[in-house]
Motif scaffolding. Structure first.
Motif, PDB file in Angstrom:
ATOM      1  N   TRP A  64       0.826  -1.197   0.000  1.00  0.00           N
ATOM      2  CA  TRP A  64       0.000   0.000   0.000  1.00  0.00           C
ATOM      3  C   TRP A  64       0.869   1.260   0.000  1.00  0.00           C
ATOM      4  O   TRP A  64       1.725   1.421   0.862  1.00  0.00           O
ATOM      5  N   ASP A  65       0.628   2.126  -0.969  1.00  0.00           N
ATOM      6  CA  ASP A  65       1.262   3.433  -1.036  1.00  0.00           C
ATOM      7  C   ASP A  65       0.180   4.433  -1.448  1.00  0.00           C
ATOM      8  O   ASP A  65      -0.989   4.062  -1.584  1.00  0.00           O
ATOM      9  N   ASP A  66       0.560   5.679  -1.658  1.00  0.00           N
ATOM     10  CA  ASP A  66      -0.430   6.708  -2.012  1.00  0.00           C
ATOM     11  C   ASP A  66      -1.239   6.322  -3.245  1.00  0.00           C
ATOM     12  O   ASP A  66      -2.466   6.435  -3.253  1.00  0.00           O
ATOM     13  N   ALA A  67      -0.561   5.891  -4.292  1.00  0.00           N
ATOM     14  CA  ALA A  67      -1.239   5.576  -5.554  1.00  0.00           C
ATOM     15  C   ALA A  67      -2.179   4.386  -5.400  1.00  0.00           C
ATOM     16  O   ALA A  67      -3.302   4.407  -5.920  1.00  0.00           O
ATOM     17  N   LYS A  68      -1.737   3.352  -4.701  1.00  0.00           N
ATOM     18  CA  LYS A  68      -2.590   2.166  -4.504  1.00  0.00           C
ATOM     19  C   LYS A  68      -3.796   2.508  -3.638  1.00  0.00           C
ATOM     20  O   LYS A  68      -4.915   2.068  -3.918  1.00  0.00           O
ATOM     21  N   LEU A  69      -3.585   3.291  -2.579  1.00  0.00           N
ATOM     22  CA  LEU A  69      -4.710   3.694  -1.731  1.00  0.00           C
ATOM     23  C   LEU A  69      -5.699   4.556  -2.498  1.00  0.00           C
ATOM     24  O   LEU A  69      -6.916   4.397  -2.356  1.00  0.00           O
ATOM     25  N   ASP A  70      -5.190   5.445  -3.344  1.00  0.00           N
ATOM     26  CA  ASP A  70      -6.074   6.287  -4.141  1.00  0.00           C
ATOM     27  C   ASP A  70      -6.913   5.443  -5.099  1.00  0.00           C
ATOM     28  O   ASP A  70      -8.126   5.630  -5.202  1.00  0.00           O
ATOM     29  N   ALA A  71      -6.282   4.505  -5.774  1.00  0.00           N
ATOM     30  CA  ALA A  71      -7.020   3.621  -6.688  1.00  0.00           C
ATOM     31  C   ALA A  71      -8.036   2.781  -5.924  1.00  0.00           C
ATOM     32  O   ALA A  71      -9.163   2.581  -6.378  1.00  0.00           O
ATOM     33  N   TRP A  72      -7.642   2.296  -4.750  1.00  0.00           N
ATOM     34  CA  TRP A  72      -8.525   1.463  -3.927  1.00  0.00           C
ATOM     35  C   TRP A  72      -9.753   2.249  -3.486  1.00  0.00           C
ATOM     36  O   TRP A  72     -10.879   1.772  -3.602  1.00  0.00           O
ATOM     37  N   LEU A  73      -9.551   3.457  -2.987  1.00  0.00           N
ATOM     38  CA  LEU A  73     -10.683   4.259  -2.528  1.00  0.00           C
ATOM     39  C   LEU A  73     -11.577   4.706  -3.679  1.00  0.00           C
ATOM     40  O   LEU A  73     -12.762   4.946  -3.487  1.00  0.00           O
ATOM     41  N   ALA A  86     -17.663  -1.926   0.070  1.00  0.00           N
ATOM     42  CA  ALA A  86     -18.676  -1.233  -0.718  1.00  0.00           C
ATOM     43  C   ALA A  86     -18.369   0.246  -0.920  1.00  0.00           C
ATOM     44  O   ALA A  86     -18.894   0.870  -1.832  1.00  0.00           O
ATOM     45  N   TYR A  87     -17.519   0.810  -0.094  1.00  0.00           N
ATOM     46  CA  TYR A  87     -17.214   2.247  -0.147  1.00  0.00           C
ATOM     47  C   TYR A  87     -16.458   2.605  -1.419  1.00  0.00           C
ATOM     48  O   TYR A  87     -15.534   1.902  -1.831  1.00  0.00           O
ATOM     49  N   ARG A  88     -16.864   3.710  -2.020  1.00  0.00           N
ATOM     50  CA  ARG A  88     -16.146   4.321  -3.149  1.00  0.00           C
ATOM     51  C   ARG A  88     -16.169   5.819  -2.931  1.00  0.00           C
ATOM     52  O   ARG A  88     -17.191   6.366  -2.534  1.00  0.00           O
ATOM     53  N   GLN A  89     -15.047   6.461  -3.193  1.00  0.00           N
ATOM     54  CA  GLN A  89     -14.973   7.906  -3.013  1.00  0.00           C
ATOM     55  C   GLN A  89     -14.580   8.552  -4.341  1.00  0.00           C
ATOM     56  O   GLN A  89     -13.436   8.448  -4.781  1.00  0.00           O
ATOM     57  N   PRO A  90     -15.523   9.221  -5.000  1.00  0.00           N
ATOM     58  CA  PRO A  90     -15.228   9.814  -6.307  1.00  0.00           C
ATOM     59  C   PRO A  90     -14.434  11.125  -6.244  1.00  0.00           C
ATOM     60  O   PRO A  90     -13.851  11.525  -7.241  1.00  0.00           O
ATOM     61  N   ARG A  91     -14.390  11.777  -5.092  1.00  0.00           N
ATOM     62  CA  ARG A  91     -13.749  13.098  -4.992  1.00  0.00           C
ATOM     63  C   ARG A  91     -12.263  12.975  -4.661  1.00  0.00           C
ATOM     64  O   ARG A  91     -11.897  12.533  -3.574  1.00  0.00           O
ATOM     65  N   GLU A  93     -10.048  15.152  -3.785  1.00  0.00           N
ATOM     66  CA  GLU A  93      -9.611  15.891  -2.599  1.00  0.00           C
ATOM     67  C   GLU A  93      -9.976  15.170  -1.302  1.00  0.00           C
ATOM     68  O   GLU A  93      -9.228  15.225  -0.316  1.00  0.00           O
ATOM     69  N   THR A  94     -11.087  14.447  -1.303  1.00  0.00           N
ATOM     70  CA  THR A  94     -11.479  13.670  -0.128  1.00  0.00           C
ATOM     71  C   THR A  94     -10.560  12.470   0.026  1.00  0.00           C
ATOM     72  O   THR A  94     -10.085  12.173   1.128  1.00  0.00           O
ATOM     73  N   ARG A  95     -10.286  11.787  -1.091  1.00  0.00           N
ATOM     74  CA  ARG A  95      -9.347  10.657  -1.028  1.00  0.00           C
ATOM     75  C   ARG A  95      -7.987  11.112  -0.531  1.00  0.00           C
ATOM     76  O   ARG A  95      -7.374  10.468   0.316  1.00  0.00           O
ATOM     77  N   ALA A  96      -7.515  12.245  -1.041  1.00  0.00           N
ATOM     78  CA  ALA A  96      -6.200  12.754  -0.642  1.00  0.00           C
ATOM     79  C   ALA A  96      -6.152  13.060   0.847  1.00  0.00           C
ATOM     80  O   ALA A  96      -5.155  12.770   1.521  1.00  0.00           O
ATOM     81  N   ALA A  97      -7.210  13.629   1.392  1.00  0.00           N
ATOM     82  CA  ALA A  97      -7.243  13.954   2.826  1.00  0.00           C
ATOM     83  C   ALA A  97      -7.238  12.679   3.675  1.00  0.00           C
ATOM     84  O   ALA A  97      -6.546  12.607   4.695  1.00  0.00           O
ATOM     85  N   ILE A  98      -7.990  11.680   3.255  1.00  0.00           N
ATOM     86  CA  ILE A  98      -8.026  10.410   3.998  1.00  0.00           C
ATOM     87  C   ILE A  98      -6.666   9.726   3.924  1.00  0.00           C
ATOM     88  O   ILE A  98      -6.146   9.230   4.929  1.00  0.00           O
TER      89      ILE A  98
END
Length: 106
Positions: A64-73, A86-91, A93-98
């Motif tokens: 897990w790194d930034d890119a993998k977490l971003d793709a996962w979310l 089931a969670y998906r985050q389309p935004r 800026e929200t993914r980046a903050a998490i």
């Protein structure tokens, strides 16, 4: 007098609102629907102690790194087809903050 602009939620707040129902951020709380995300950055996918992963995680050969977490979310099932999250985050800026918050847990 105009109202002040709304402050965007920070990573810890977003995590609490959107992720904490299923995930903890420490190793002392009981496991929930998902594994603890404590020290997830740099951890091999599917390797949290005590958590029973879906079958697709046995084939997941990444850390897990930034890119993998971003793709996962963005879309967990696209990364790991048998994933049950089931969670998906389309935004972005929200993914980046998490993700920034998760990095603080390392």
């Amino acid at each position: 007098m105009p109202l002040p602009a709304a402050k965007p939620p920070d990573g810890p707040t977003l995590f609490k609102q959107q992720c904490a129902t299923c995930h903890t951020t420490n190793l002392s709380d009981p496991i929930r629907q998902g594994p603890s995300l404590f020290k997830i950055v740099g951890r091999r996918a599917g390797s949290a102690d005590g958590f029973s992963y879906s079958s697709g995680f046995a084939k997941a050969d990444f850390v897990w790194d930034d890119a993998k977490l971003d793709a996962w979310l963005t879309n967990p099932q696209q990364m790991i087809p048998s994933a049950i999250m089931a969670y998906r985050q389309p935004r972005p800026e929200t993914r980046a903050a998490i993700i920034a918050y998760l990095k603080e847990l390392n």
